[in-house]
Design an enzyme around this catalytic site. Structure first.
Site, mmCIF file in Angstrom:
data_model
loop_
_atom_site.group_PDB
_atom_site.id
_atom_site.type_symbol
_atom_site.label_atom_id
_atom_site.label_comp_id
_atom_site.label_asym_id
_atom_site.label_seq_id
_atom_site.Cartn_x
_atom_site.Cartn_y
_atom_site.Cartn_z
ATOM 1 N N ASN A 36 17.304 32.921 28.548
ATOM 2 C CA ASN A 36 15.971 32.515 29.005
ATOM 3 C C ASN A 36 15.706 32.940 30.441
ATOM 4 O OD1 ASN A 36 15.317 31.104 26.676
ATOM 5 N ND2 ASN A 36 15.996 29.128 27.477
ATOM 6 N N ASN B 236 23.977 30.574 30.191
ATOM 7 C CA ASN B 236 24.700 29.766 31.183
ATOM 8 C C ASN B 236 26.146 29.519 30.731
ATOM 9 O OD1 ASN B 236 22.259 29.502 32.541
ATOM 10 N ND2 ASN B 236 21.784 27.497 31.681
ATOM 11 N N GLU C 256 19.537 26.827 20.518
ATOM 12 C CA GLU C 256 18.309 27.447 21.037
ATOM 13 C C GLU C 256 18.008 28.787 20.383
ATOM 14 O OE1 GLU C 256 18.593 27.558 25.371
ATOM 15 O OE2 GLU C 256 17.753 25.549 25.484
ATOM 16 N N ASP D 250 26.081 22.918 30.868
ATOM 17 C CA ASP D 250 26.552 24.227 30.390
ATOM 18 C C ASP D 250 27.806 24.651 31.146
ATOM 19 O OD1 ASP D 250 24.297 24.326 28.740
ATOM 20 O OD2 ASP D 250 23.085 25.288 30.289
ATOM 21 N N ALA E 156 28.212 22.851 40.369
ATOM 22 C CA ALA E 156 26.924 23.369 39.850
ATOM 23 C C ALA E 156 25.752 22.473 40.248
ATOM 24 C CB ALA E 156 26.993 23.525 38.333
ATOM 25 N N SER F 27 24.001 28.749 39.775
ATOM 26 C CA SER F 27 24.729 27.615 40.362
ATOM 27 C C SER F 27 26.169 27.507 39.845
ATOM 28 C CB SER F 27 23.991 26.303 40.056
ATOM 29 O OG SER F 27 24.092 25.981 38.676
HETATM 30 O O1 RIB Z 1 20.821 23.792 30.067
HETATM 31 C C1 RIB Z 1 19.904 24.351 30.978
HETATM 32 C C2 RIB Z 1 19.085 25.405 30.294
HETATM 33 O O2 RIB Z 1 18.284 24.810 29.307
HETATM 34 C C3 RIB Z 1 18.120 26.121 31.207
HETATM 35 O O3 RIB Z 1 18.699 27.234 31.839
HETATM 36 C C4 RIB Z 1 16.949 26.446 30.287
HETATM 37 O O4 RIB Z 1 16.747 27.803 30.082
HETATM 38 C C5 RIB Z 1 17.233 25.708 28.997
HETATM 39 O O5 RIB Z 1 17.710 26.532 28.017
#
Ligand code: RIB
EC number: 2.7.1.15
Length: 294
Positions: free
Chosen positions: A10, A42, A137, A245, A275, A284
């Site tokens: 993203n 991430n 996602e 993450d 982070a 981060s």
């Molecule tokens: O966990 C954080 C992430 O959730 C963000 O970077 C955003 O893109 C969403 O996917």
């Protein structure tokens, strides 16, 4: 042994706000930054920075998401399995409040254009014993799990963000769950807290190892009869985005590099603390040397 992270990429548009915008309200933000993000990206960066060998699979759109692939590459992640598809890269609109907390609006874009054919191609590069890391996602998660199970890969699931589709996934194939209390409650069919909730989830998935994150109260880990508790490291909070993450990446990264679960939990808690002390999502995430020094 390789790690495949099949996950989102993203563009994060992060706005600093006095408070989260309410229905019908128009609110001016104080700052706006564009960061690389996505739970998938991430976690790949965190896994790689922890020292693990990671292949990221997923998709970006044409023209707008190239810098995300660049970020993964510079963190040492193999990006050969990322497709470029007609359309837009996924993005997130993130409101960041003064206490570092956030709320996130997602647009799936290319993340939701993953097809079964793409999954078959990606999974063909992996073998028994390799790890598959998933969040929620991208499209075709259930199919990815089926195919990885057929290949005898180990499946790690972070069921975030939670939605109705999760109940339809073959969750019995999951080897490691990393999730918070709301997600665990949804999967169990009733909300609960801490050790009680963890016990219920373990009873439902007896062969899975489970990390239940408890926000400011740290995390719990259960593997059969073994129960571990890990607190948080308190730091001045700048931005909590991607803290979870980072935790996931360092925990799984620690395990695949031979750490015991207790050490991996502690390592992950330190990485997450660093982070949250910094702005942004992927930017981060600390290096393993920073975490070791913490
Ligand atoms: O966990 C954080 C992430 O959730 C963000 O970077 C955003 O893109 C969403 O996917």
């Amino acid at each position: 042994m390789k790690i495949l992270n099949f996950g989102s990429l993203n563009i994060d548009y992060t706005y600093s706000v006095d408070h989260f915008v309410r229905g019908g309200e128009t609110l001016s933000s104080e700052t706006m930054n564009v960061f690389s993000g996505g739970k998938g990206l991430n976690q790949s960066i965190a896994l790689s920075k922890s020292g693990a060998a990671v292949w990221h699979a997923g998709a970006i759109g044409t023209g707008d998401g190239d810098f995300l692939v660049g970020q993964l590459k510079s963190a040492g992640v193999n990006t050969e399995l990322i497709a470029v598809l007609e359309g837009k890269t996924g993005h997130a609109i993130i409101q960041k409040a003064k206490d570092g907390g956030n709320c996130i609006l997602l647009y799936g874009g290319a993340n939701q254009m993953i097809t079964k054919t793409m999954v078959d191609e990606v999974i063909s590069h992996f073998e028994a014993g390799d790890y598959l890391v998933l969040q929620n996602e991208i499209s075709e998660i259930g199919y990815i799990m089926e195919k990885a199970h057929e290949r005898q890969m180990k499946i790690v699931l972070n069921p975030s963000p939670m939605d109705d589709k999760i109940a339809g996934y073959p969750l019995e194939y999951v080897d490691y769950f990393l999730l918070n209390e709301i997600e665990a409650g949804d999967i169990c069919g009733e909300q609960g807290e801490g050790e009680e909730l963890l016990k219920k989830l373990s009873a439902k998935f007896p062969s899975a190892k489970i990390v239940l994150t408890l926000g400011g109260d740290g995390s719990l880990y259960r593997d059969g009869d073994r129960l571990l508790k890990q607190g948080i490291y308190k730091v001045k909070v700048a931005d909590t985005t991607a803290a979870g993450d980072t935790f996931t990446g360092f925990f799984i990264g620690g395990l695949v590099q031979g750490m015991d679960a207790a050490d991996a939990l502690e390592w992950a808690a330190k990485a997450a603390a660093i982070a949250v002390s910094r702005p942004g999502a992927a930017p981060s995430i600390p290096s393993k040397e920073e975490v070791d020094r913490f």
